[in-house]
Design a protein around this motif. Structure first.
Motif, PDB file in Angstrom:
ATOM      1  N   MET A   1     -32.311 -48.050  15.298  1.00  0.00           N
ATOM      2  CA  MET A   1     -31.773 -49.411  15.435  1.00  0.00           C
ATOM      3  C   MET A   1     -30.802 -49.720  14.306  1.00  0.00           C
ATOM      4  N   PHE A   2     -31.224 -49.403  13.068  1.00  0.00           N
ATOM      5  CA  PHE A   2     -30.373 -49.691  11.916  1.00  0.00           C
ATOM      6  C   PHE A   2     -29.106 -48.853  11.958  1.00  0.00           C
ATOM      7  N   HIS A   3     -29.213 -47.620  12.501  1.00  0.00           N
ATOM      8  CA  HIS A   3     -28.054 -46.744  12.552  1.00  0.00           C
ATOM      9  C   HIS A   3     -26.937 -47.367  13.385  1.00  0.00           C
ATOM     10  N   SER A   4     -27.281 -47.923  14.532  1.00  0.00           N
ATOM     11  CA  SER A   4     -26.274 -48.557  15.380  1.00  0.00           C
ATOM     12  C   SER A   4     -25.825 -49.891  14.796  1.00  0.00           C
ATOM     13  N   LEU A   5     -26.742 -50.577  14.111  1.00  0.00           N
ATOM     14  CA  LEU A   5     -26.407 -51.874  13.515  1.00  0.00           C
ATOM     15  C   LEU A   5     -25.334 -51.729  12.444  1.00  0.00           C
ATOM     16  N   ILE A   6     -25.467 -50.711  11.585  1.00  0.00           N
ATOM     17  CA  ILE A   6     -24.506 -50.554  10.498  1.00  0.00           C
ATOM     18  C   ILE A   6     -23.119 -50.214  11.041  1.00  0.00           C
ATOM     19  N   GLY A   7     -23.077 -49.448  12.145  1.00  0.00           N
ATOM     20  CA  GLY A   7     -21.796 -49.156  12.778  1.00  0.00           C
ATOM     21  C   GLY A   7     -21.172 -50.393  13.397  1.00  0.00           C
ATOM     22  N   ASN A   8     -22.006 -51.222  14.017  1.00  0.00           N
ATOM     23  CA  ASN A   8     -21.510 -52.473  14.610  1.00  0.00           C
ATOM     24  C   ASN A   8     -20.982 -53.427  13.543  1.00  0.00           C
ATOM     25  N   ILE A   9     -21.676 -53.467  12.411  1.00  0.00           N
ATOM     26  CA  ILE A   9     -21.198 -54.296  11.294  1.00  0.00           C
ATOM     27  C   ILE A   9     -19.834 -53.789  10.812  1.00  0.00           C
ATOM     28  N   GLY A  10     -19.704 -52.463  10.744  1.00  0.00           N
ATOM     29  CA  GLY A  10     -18.435 -51.874  10.337  1.00  0.00           C
ATOM     30  C   GLY A  10     -17.308 -52.218  11.297  1.00  0.00           C
ATOM     31  N   CYS A  54     -10.812 -60.071   2.246  1.00  0.00           N
ATOM     32  CA  CYS A  54     -11.318 -59.177   1.202  1.00  0.00           C
ATOM     33  C   CYS A  54     -12.801 -58.880   1.398  1.00  0.00           C
ATOM     34  N   LEU A  55     -13.562 -59.896   1.772  1.00  0.00           N
ATOM     35  CA  LEU A  55     -14.992 -59.684   2.045  1.00  0.00           C
ATOM     36  C   LEU A  55     -15.185 -58.741   3.237  1.00  0.00           C
ATOM     37  N   ALA A  56     -14.319 -58.867   4.246  1.00  0.00           N
ATOM     38  CA  ALA A  56     -14.400 -57.988   5.414  1.00  0.00           C
ATOM     39  C   ALA A  56     -14.096 -56.544   5.020  1.00  0.00           C
ATOM     40  N   VAL A  57     -13.113 -56.355   4.145  1.00  0.00           N
ATOM     41  CA  VAL A  57     -12.774 -55.003   3.676  1.00  0.00           C
ATOM     42  C   VAL A  57     -13.959 -54.396   2.924  1.00  0.00           C
ATOM     43  N   ILE A  58     -14.602 -55.196   2.085  1.00  0.00           N
ATOM     44  CA  ILE A  58     -15.794 -54.726   1.367  1.00  0.00           C
ATOM     45  C   ILE A  58     -16.892 -54.363   2.365  1.00  0.00           C
ATOM     46  N   GLY A  59     -17.019 -55.153   3.432  1.00  0.00           N
ATOM     47  CA  GLY A  59     -18.003 -54.865   4.481  1.00  0.00           C
ATOM     48  C   GLY A  59     -17.749 -53.516   5.138  1.00  0.00           C
ATOM     49  N   ILE A  60     -16.474 -53.188   5.373  1.00  0.00           N
ATOM     50  CA  ILE A  60     -16.132 -51.885   5.966  1.00  0.00           C
ATOM     51  C   ILE A  60     -16.509 -50.764   5.008  1.00  0.00           C
ATOM     52  N   VAL A  61     -16.155 -50.936   3.729  1.00  0.00           N
ATOM     53  CA  VAL A  61     -16.430 -49.922   2.712  1.00  0.00           C
ATOM     54  C   VAL A  61     -17.930 -49.651   2.606  1.00  0.00           C
ATOM     55  N   VAL A  62     -18.722 -50.718   2.512  1.00  0.00           N
ATOM     56  CA  VAL A  62     -20.174 -50.578   2.364  1.00  0.00           C
ATOM     57  C   VAL A  62     -20.773 -49.913   3.602  1.00  0.00           C
ATOM     58  N   PHE A  95     -15.840 -39.963   1.369  1.00  0.00           N
ATOM     59  CA  PHE A  95     -15.372 -41.271   1.843  1.00  0.00           C
ATOM     60  C   PHE A  95     -13.871 -41.255   2.111  1.00  0.00           C
ATOM     61  N   TRP A  96     -13.095 -40.661   1.199  1.00  0.00           N
ATOM     62  CA  TRP A  96     -11.640 -40.678   1.365  1.00  0.00           C
ATOM     63  C   TRP A  96     -11.050 -39.331   1.759  1.00  0.00           C
ATOM     64  N   GLU A  97     -11.907 -38.372   2.167  1.00  0.00           N
ATOM     65  CA  GLU A  97     -11.347 -37.103   2.636  1.00  0.00           C
ATOM     66  C   GLU A  97     -10.606 -37.281   3.949  1.00  0.00           C
ATOM     67  N   GLY A  98     -11.148 -38.107   4.832  1.00  0.00           N
ATOM     68  CA  GLY A  98     -10.536 -38.311   6.143  1.00  0.00           C
ATOM     69  C   GLY A  98      -9.429 -39.346   6.107  1.00  0.00           C
ATOM     70  N   GLN A  99      -8.611 -39.355   7.164  1.00  0.00           N
ATOM     71  CA  GLN A  99      -7.487 -40.291   7.258  1.00  0.00           C
ATOM     72  C   GLN A  99      -7.953 -41.741   7.245  1.00  0.00           C
ATOM     73  N   GLU A 100      -9.016 -42.033   8.006  1.00  0.00           N
ATOM     74  CA  GLU A 100      -9.499 -43.417   8.084  1.00  0.00           C
ATOM     75  C   GLU A 100      -9.998 -43.895   6.722  1.00  0.00           C
ATOM     76  N   GLY A 101     -10.722 -43.022   6.004  1.00  0.00           N
ATOM     77  CA  GLY A 101     -11.205 -43.388   4.678  1.00  0.00           C
ATOM     78  C   GLY A 101     -10.079 -43.607   3.690  1.00  0.00           C
ATOM     79  N   SER A 102      -8.999 -42.813   3.827  1.00  0.00           N
ATOM     80  CA  SER A 102      -7.836 -42.979   2.951  1.00  0.00           C
ATOM     81  C   SER A 102      -7.166 -44.332   3.174  1.00  0.00           C
ATOM     82  N   PHE A 103      -6.992 -44.685   4.463  1.00  0.00           N
ATOM     83  CA  PHE A 103      -6.433 -46.006   4.769  1.00  0.00           C
ATOM     84  C   PHE A 103      -7.330 -47.115   4.219  1.00  0.00           C
ATOM     85  N   LEU A 104      -8.631 -46.915   4.306  1.00  0.00           N
ATOM     86  CA  LEU A 104      -9.577 -47.917   3.829  1.00  0.00           C
ATOM     87  C   LEU A 104      -9.514 -48.059   2.315  1.00  0.00           C
TER      88      LEU A 104
END
Length: 279
Positions: A1-10, A54-62, A95-104
């Motif tokens: 449940m938590f696994h899908s929740l964290i992805g949805n939050i992201g 900015c808070l949303a960006v932090i939410g994505i990072v976390v 975290f930043w090896e991939g393209q999406e992480g680099s953009f983030l």
């Protein structure tokens, strides 16, 4: 449940970051072109929206780091970049090896710099932050991962492995299959420079947006010479940080690939070098 929740939050955080960046760009645009009375209310609204961004960006990072660090291999990004045996400092590098992480990472530094600009550039805040927020919206679109009329906008770091590999036989037999281990970090990237080089480089990239935003604001406001003085310290800082990142990359390539490795045709290193020359 938590696994899908964290992805949805992201996912929700990415959408929030994208929408608030567009709203901030529009409201700062209105603040820059209205009379003094209405500009003040637009400016207050703009600041609030940018802070939410900015808070949303932090939410994505976390959310993304939680997925990587806890080995949630049902997510493609965690499976393709991390593994059970990686030490903590290389888990951070994943975290930043991939393209999406680099953009983030790029977006995160922009958020930090945007807050600094808001609190230091009162005269230039509205026009500069209008440009700044518009660029941030563009970067957010790169990790949006939403399909509009058969056209995909960006690539989400929260896509599930089974959705990425829809034709894989294992998922046809068992749609709920989760790998026990990931593919891991590229062996060439398992180096201490991977921990410090990309954040330095992307901070340098992020800093280059500030003189650009001042320049565009100066042209827009017909203040063709006034923008140079406030932009100059940012320009020098960007040149210093980006130059440091280039030197780190040069030494890393020399250390890993032996003599001459840095001067090979590496698109990333060459792409870094061009804005530094402009600065």
């Amino acid at each position: 449940m938590f696994h899908s929740l964290i992805g949805n939050i992201g996912h929700l955080s990415i959408i929030t970051a994208f929408v608030t960046a567009i709203l901030a760009a529009y409201s700062y645009f209105m603040a820059a072109r209205k009379d003094a009375f209405s500009a003040k209310s637009w400016l207050t609204f703009s600041k609030t929206i940018f802070y939410i961004h900015c808070l949303a960006v932090i939410g994505i990072v976390v959310s993304l780091f939680t997925i990587i660090y806890n080995h949630y291999y049902e997510y493609y990004y965690a499976w393709s970049h991390s593994s059970n045996t990686l030490p903590t400092h290389f888990m951070i590098s994943c975290f930043w090896e991939g393209q999406e992480g680099s953009f983030l990472l790029w977006m995160f530094w922009h958020s930090v710099l945007g807050i600094v600009l808001i609190n230091t550039q009162k005269t230039w805040e509205a026009p500069v932050m209008a440009v700044f927020s518009a660029v941030q919206a563009f970067l957010a679109s790169m990790i949006l991962g939403i399909v509009f009329f058969d056209f995909k906008v960006g690539s989400s770091p929260f896509i599930l492995l089974r959705d990425f590999m829809t034709e894989a036989p294992i998922f046809k037999m068992n749609p709920e299959y989760v790998p026990l281990d990931g593919t891991g970090l590229n062996p060439l990237l398992q180096n201490y420079w991977m921990v410090i080089h990309p954040p330095t480089l992307f901070l340098g990239f992020a800093l280059t947006l500030t003189p650009f935003a001042f320049c565009m604001a100066g042209i827009w406001q017909k203040r063709y010479a006034e923008w140079i003085r406030p932009a100059l310290p940012w320009t020098l800082t960007a040149a210093l940080v980006l130059g440091t990142g280039i030197l780190m990359g040069a030494y890393w390539a020399y250390e890993t690939l032996n003599f001459g490795g840095y001067w090979n045709w590496d698109p990333v290193e060459n792409a870094v070098y061009i804005p530094w020359l402009v600065l």
